[in-house]
Motif scaffolding. Structure first.
Motif, short mmCIF file in Angstrom:
data_model
loop_
_atom_site.label_atom_id
_atom_site.label_comp_id
_atom_site.label_asym_id
_atom_site.label_seq_id
_atom_site.Cartn_x
_atom_site.Cartn_y
_atom_site.Cartn_z
N LEU A 206 52.63 107.00 13.07
CA LEU A 206 53.36 108.26 13.25
C LEU A 206 53.56 108.98 11.92
CD1 LEU A 206 56.02 107.23 15.93
CD2 LEU A 206 54.24 108.98 16.20
N ARG A 207 53.86 108.23 10.88
CA ARG A 207 54.04 108.84 9.57
C ARG A 207 52.72 109.44 9.06
NH1 ARG A 207 56.91 104.73 5.62
NH2 ARG A 207 56.57 106.53 4.23
N MET A 208 51.62 108.73 9.32
CA MET A 208 50.32 109.23 8.88
C MET A 208 49.95 110.51 9.64
SD MET A 208 48.39 105.53 8.67
CE MET A 208 46.78 106.19 8.21
N ILE A 209 50.23 110.54 10.96
CA ILE A 209 49.94 111.74 11.76
C ILE A 209 50.79 112.91 11.28
CG2 ILE A 209 50.11 112.75 14.07
CD1 ILE A 209 49.38 110.01 15.20
N ALA A 219 55.30 114.36 17.04
CA ALA A 219 56.28 114.36 18.14
C ALA A 219 55.58 114.40 19.49
CB ALA A 219 57.22 115.55 17.99
N ALA A 220 54.46 115.13 19.57
CA ALA A 220 53.76 115.27 20.85
C ALA A 220 53.15 113.95 21.31
CB ALA A 220 52.68 116.34 20.73
N HIS A 221 52.78 113.11 20.39
CA HIS A 221 52.10 111.86 20.75
C HIS A 221 52.96 110.62 20.50
CE1 HIS A 221 48.19 113.82 21.39
NE2 HIS A 221 48.50 114.57 20.34
N GLN A 222 54.23 110.81 20.20
CA GLN A 222 55.09 109.68 19.86
C GLN A 222 55.21 108.68 21.02
OE1 GLN A 222 58.91 110.79 18.32
NE2 GLN A 222 59.69 108.67 18.30
N GLY A 223 55.41 109.16 22.24
CA GLY A 223 55.55 108.26 23.38
C GLY A 223 54.30 107.43 23.62
N ARG A 224 53.15 108.06 23.49
CA ARG A 224 51.88 107.34 23.67
C ARG A 224 51.71 106.26 22.61
NH1 ARG A 224 45.97 110.38 23.85
NH2 ARG A 224 44.72 108.55 24.44
N ILE A 225 52.08 106.57 21.39
CA ILE A 225 51.93 105.61 20.30
C ILE A 225 52.90 104.45 20.46
CG2 ILE A 225 52.27 105.32 17.81
CD1 ILE A 225 51.17 108.17 17.48
N TRP A 236 43.46 103.22 16.02
CA TRP A 236 43.85 104.60 15.72
C TRP A 236 44.11 104.79 14.22
CZ3 TRP A 236 47.77 105.08 20.34
CH2 TRP A 236 47.04 105.31 21.52
N SER A 237 44.73 103.78 13.60
CA SER A 237 45.03 103.88 12.16
C SER A 237 43.75 103.95 11.35
CB SER A 237 45.87 102.69 11.72
OG SER A 237 47.13 102.70 12.37
N ASP A 238 42.70 103.23 11.77
CA ASP A 238 41.41 103.31 11.09
C ASP A 238 40.76 104.68 11.32
OD1 ASP A 238 41.69 100.74 10.14
OD2 ASP A 238 40.53 99.83 11.77
N ARG A 239 40.90 105.20 12.55
CA ARG A 239 40.22 106.45 12.90
C ARG A 239 40.85 107.67 12.23
NH1 ARG A 239 39.87 107.16 19.14
NH2 ARG A 239 39.01 105.06 18.89
N ILE A 240 42.14 107.58 11.91
CA ILE A 240 42.82 108.74 11.33
C ILE A 240 42.25 109.11 9.96
CG2 ILE A 240 44.67 107.54 10.10
CD1 ILE A 240 46.59 109.71 11.11
#
Length: 251
Positions: A206-209, A219-225, A236-240
């Motif tokens: 979340l911090r990286m996003i 905030a938009a993707h917080q629930g999914r994460i 996801w962390s590798d893909r970012i």
């Protein structure tokens, strides 16, 4: 090249076991010289040829081989030659006759052989206990081993005790109750560590996003994460690192 200590012997008094001790220490020093490749070095040990420099007056009378010191017939000496060892691989499917004709030994061997069986029903646990005579000194040790190692439950063991030791089932189940308590604590700690790691990965992502795509994207993707498992979060962390948009990150 290994350096072998010079052995100057007085009066010919040297036990062959001293040679084995020297050789063991030399090989151990060779194999454990650093942490990497130690297992491979233990499988490729260099040869050692012991040499004794003797300057005593009496003739040398100490046996030149440890085999010469073993009191056994030719057949047993053949087994000892090379100082190897025998391996008996215990397998879950082995029959009673294959394990042992002695019921006590059979109970112990079967308990070891079944240690990695994923599913054991009540009849299987009862079979383990039935071989061991009631009141035998190994009785409680076997129960503790089952409780500590086997993927079974307390009710299953209690039912097995009711089948094999109906008059002492309650007494015996209490002797191993602490094993289940301790196992429950360990499982709880393990689950806690895994959950803590997952939460940490989610927070970091979340911090990286937020840093790369802005607070609204985070905030938009917080629930999914927060609902994702650890493996997905790591992907996801590798893909970012290469994603150009937040949509590409979750694609």
């Amino acid at each position: 090249m290994l350096k072998i200590p010079n052995l100057f012997l007085k009066r010919g008094q040297l036990a062959r076991r001293e040679f084995l001790g020297y050789q063991q220490r030399i090989w151990q020093r060779f194999a454990e010289q650093d942490g990497q490749g130690r297992a491979q070095r233990y499988r490729r040990l260099p040869p050692i040829i012991p040499l004794v420099l003797y300057h005593g007056q009496p003739e040398w009378s100490v046996p030149l081989s440890l085999l010469d010191c073993i009191d056994a017939d030719a057949e047993l000496l053949a087994v000892q030659r090379g100082f190897g060892y025998q391996v008996r691989h215990l397998r879950p499917e082995e029959s009673d006759a294959r394990l042992s004709s002695d019921p006590v030994l059979r109970a112990g061997l079967r308990a070891l052989a079944w240690a990695f069986v994923e599913h054991l029903d009540d009849a299987a646990v009862a079979r383990l206990l039935r071989d061991l005579p009631e009141g035998h000194p190994l009785e409680q040790a076997l129960l503790r081993y089952i409780a500590r190692v086997y993927p079974t439950t307390e009710p299953a063991v209690y039912r097995a005790l009711e089948i094999t030791r109906p008059e002492r089932a309650k007494e015996l189940i209490m002797t191993v109750a602490d094993e289940w308590v301790e196992r429950g604590k360990k499982e709880g700690r393990q689950e806690g560590r895994q959950e803590g790691r997952r939460e940490g990965e989610a927070t970091l992502l979340l911090r990286m996003i937020k840093h790369k795509f802005g607070p609204q994207a985070a905030a938009a993707h917080q629930g999914r994460i927060e609902q994702a498992d650890t493996e997905t979060l790591l992907a996801w962390s590798d893909r970012i690192l290469t994603a150009e948009t937040v949509e590409e990150l979750f694609r």
